[in-house]
Design a protein around this motif. Structure first.
Motif, mmCIF file in Angstrom:
data_model
loop_
_atom_site.group_PDB
_atom_site.id
_atom_site.type_symbol
_atom_site.label_atom_id
_atom_site.label_comp_id
_atom_site.label_asym_id
_atom_site.label_seq_id
_atom_site.Cartn_x
_atom_site.Cartn_y
_atom_site.Cartn_z
ATOM 1 N N THR A 259 0.843 -1.198 0.000
ATOM 2 C CA THR A 259 0.000 0.000 0.000
ATOM 3 C C THR A 259 0.876 1.245 0.000
ATOM 4 O OG1 THR A 259 -1.717 -1.170 1.238
ATOM 5 C CG2 THR A 259 -1.835 1.224 1.201
ATOM 6 N N ALA B 57 -1.415 -4.540 -10.679
ATOM 7 C CA ALA B 57 -2.829 -4.277 -10.437
ATOM 8 C C ALA B 57 -2.959 -3.277 -9.299
ATOM 9 C CB ALA B 57 -3.562 -5.575 -10.092
ATOM 10 N N THR B 58 -3.912 -2.366 -9.434
ATOM 11 C CA THR B 58 -4.124 -1.334 -8.426
ATOM 12 C C THR B 58 -5.516 -1.472 -7.821
ATOM 13 O OG1 THR B 58 -4.925 0.214 -10.098
ATOM 14 C CG2 THR B 58 -2.576 0.274 -9.568
ATOM 15 N N SER B 59 -5.650 -1.001 -6.614
ATOM 16 C CA SER B 59 -6.934 -0.955 -5.936
ATOM 17 C C SER B 59 -7.069 0.424 -5.280
ATOM 18 C CB SER B 59 -7.046 -2.045 -4.871
ATOM 19 O OG SER B 59 -8.280 -1.971 -4.200
ATOM 20 N N PRO B 60 -8.050 1.217 -5.744
ATOM 21 C CA PRO B 60 -9.094 0.994 -6.746
ATOM 22 C C PRO B 60 -8.533 0.671 -8.126
ATOM 23 C CG PRO B 60 -9.498 2.987 -5.482
ATOM 24 C CD PRO B 60 -8.116 2.562 -5.167
ATOM 25 N N THR B 61 -9.414 0.138 -8.990
ATOM 26 C CA THR B 61 -8.982 -0.438 -10.257
ATOM 27 C C THR B 61 -8.216 0.558 -11.108
ATOM 28 O OG1 THR B 61 -10.916 -1.877 -10.188
ATOM 29 C CG2 THR B 61 -9.764 -1.672 -12.293
ATOM 30 N N SER C 294 -0.470 -4.459 -6.460
ATOM 31 C CA SER C 294 -0.194 -5.895 -6.426
ATOM 32 C C SER C 294 0.510 -6.291 -7.721
ATOM 33 C CB SER C 294 -1.488 -6.699 -6.266
ATOM 34 O OG SER C 294 -1.218 -8.095 -6.281
#
Length: 426
Positions: free
Chosen positions: A73, A98-102, A120
């Motif tokens: 994070t 990959a990211t969060s939020p997308t 990620s």
């Protein structure tokens, strides 16, 4: 220099409030003053809530070293939040991350905490993440600070250690630390047999039950507990196929690097000494070693493997290994010079095992035209490759496709039996 600037909403409120009040006074229309009253309130609150200091923004990653599929994070640090009500972050997209939020865009009120962006990595290697733009907004959306560009952070992604285990012993262990049984007698715990006492034997080795029964002194013989010198040769010359990360299709380089990471972790955890040779444009060589720190060094070296179109295979693989070493060559075997170098290792007396990591890279997809030029070229390349592997197998080098756990069990058992056969040299 970045500073607090009025937002378009504050500018509109001020213009509408000024225009409505002025028009109502000049034209004598009270209704204009009534309509402009809400904008007067918004303009007054926005102007009154202007922050006086310029904050400093820093984004930090929780981890800088991860395995494929793990996550970290990016947390935002602001030294002064006086007058700040809302924070917005927009992170740039990174390859195989990959990211969060997308889409990497997140915002929240300061009272709820500063927003974080999760990353990620989906493929091994070095990834640059965290390049983003951050904007701060004051109360009543009157003033905005930024967007401020933040620099990216380097993230080292280690190959995923696929579950791998084997019960087969290394053919020719050479050392004094690991758990593999040696063919040489020595001071160990593995029972070899019982024989009559000879001058020079230790008294603690005497077995009294057998000595009393036979009337002569007998001693227990054991096998030496030895470790094996294992070399991993990684073919990083080309990357055939398209990599989809750990969630999609694996290219040849993905299979090679992940298989090498699994073998390295298995042998290091069993006490063997492991060395690594990367055959690539930026080739690297890690000498034999053992222990957790050495395993991290091996994984870090694998994460730095890069391919280059102009790189050429070497004519000879110089490992500096003795005749008792075990060499795992992890390669799709698409280049004749590398096959020749592998045959040279076999002739030098090392136990060589070729781990085929081609996978389905040259397999035509379902419904493809078999007479098309790319399909014909792939079939011809596969035929030439199969011919090289047959010649390599004729020299006594086993070729095994990588299948995960248990891939090398049968081959290592055969090599162990072959190592016990007496050799006749002319």
């Amino acid at each position: 220099m970045t500073s607090w600037r009025p937002t378009p909403a504050l500018v509109r409120s001020c213009l509408l409030a000024l225009g409505g009040v002025s028009g109502g006074i000049v034209l004598g229309q009270e209704v204009l003053v009534v309509l402009a009253a809400p904008f007067v309130v918004l303009a007054a609150m926005g102007l009154a809530g202007r922050p006086r200091r310029s904050p400093r923004l820093v984004a930090r990653l929780d981890h800088h070293r991860l395995h494929e599929g793990q996550g970290t994070t990016s947390r935002l640090e602001v030294d002064d939040l006086a007058g700040v009500e809302h924070v917005t972050r927009v992170a740039a997209r990174a390859v195989h991350v990959a990211t969060s939020p997308t889409y990497g865009t997140v915002g929240s009120l300061v009272d709820e905490g500063l927003p974080g962006v999760a990353f990620s990595p989906r493929r091994w290697g070095r990834r640059a993440v965290g390049a983003e733009r951050v904007a701060l907004t004051s109360a009543w959306a009157g003033w905005r600070f930024g967007p401020v560009p933040l620099p990216e952070n380097s993230l080292v992604v280690l190959p995923q250690t696929a579950p791998y285990d084997t019960r087969a012993e290394v053919p020719q262990p050479d050392g004094l630390v690991g758990r593999h049984r040696s063919r040489r007698l020595g001071s160990g715990t593995e029972l070899e047999g019982i024989r009559p006492f000879a001058p020079g034997d230790r008294l603690k080795r005497i077995t009294w039950p057998v000595s009393l029964r036979t009337g002569e002194l007998h001693v227990v013989t054991t096998r030496a507990e030895q470790d094996a010198g294992v070399w991993l040769v990684v073919d990083g010359l080309r990357d055939i196929g398209v990599s989809g990360g750990i969630d999609g299709h694996a290219s040849t380089l993905d299979l090679t690097v992940r298989a090498a990471a699994a073998l390295a972790e298995h042998h290091v955890r069993t006490g063997d000494r492991v060395g690594l040779l990367v055959v690539a444009a930026n080739g690297a060589r890690v000498p034999l070693g053992s222990g957790p720190r050495h395993l991290q060094r091996l994984q870090g070296t694998l994460a730095r493997v890069r391919t280059e179109a102009r790189s050429t295979p070497p004519e000879r693989l110089d490992l500096g290994a003795g005749a008792g070493s075990v060499v795992h060559v992890l390669s799709p075997m698409l280049f004749t010079p590398l096959v020749t170098a592998t045959a040279g290792l076999q002739r030098s007396g090392a136990s060589v095992v070729v781990v085929d990591t081609l996978g389905d890279a040259l397999t035509a997809p379902d419904g493809a035209d078999r007479l098309a030029l790319p399909s014909l070229a792939a079939r011809m390349q596969r035929i030439e490759r199969d011919d090289r592997l047959r010649r390599l197998a004729a020299l006594g080098t086993p070729v095994v496709p990588w299948r995960g756990p248990g891939t090398l069990d049968t081959v290592l058992h055969q090599l162990a039996r072959r190592a016990q056969v007496p050799k006749v040299r002319a």
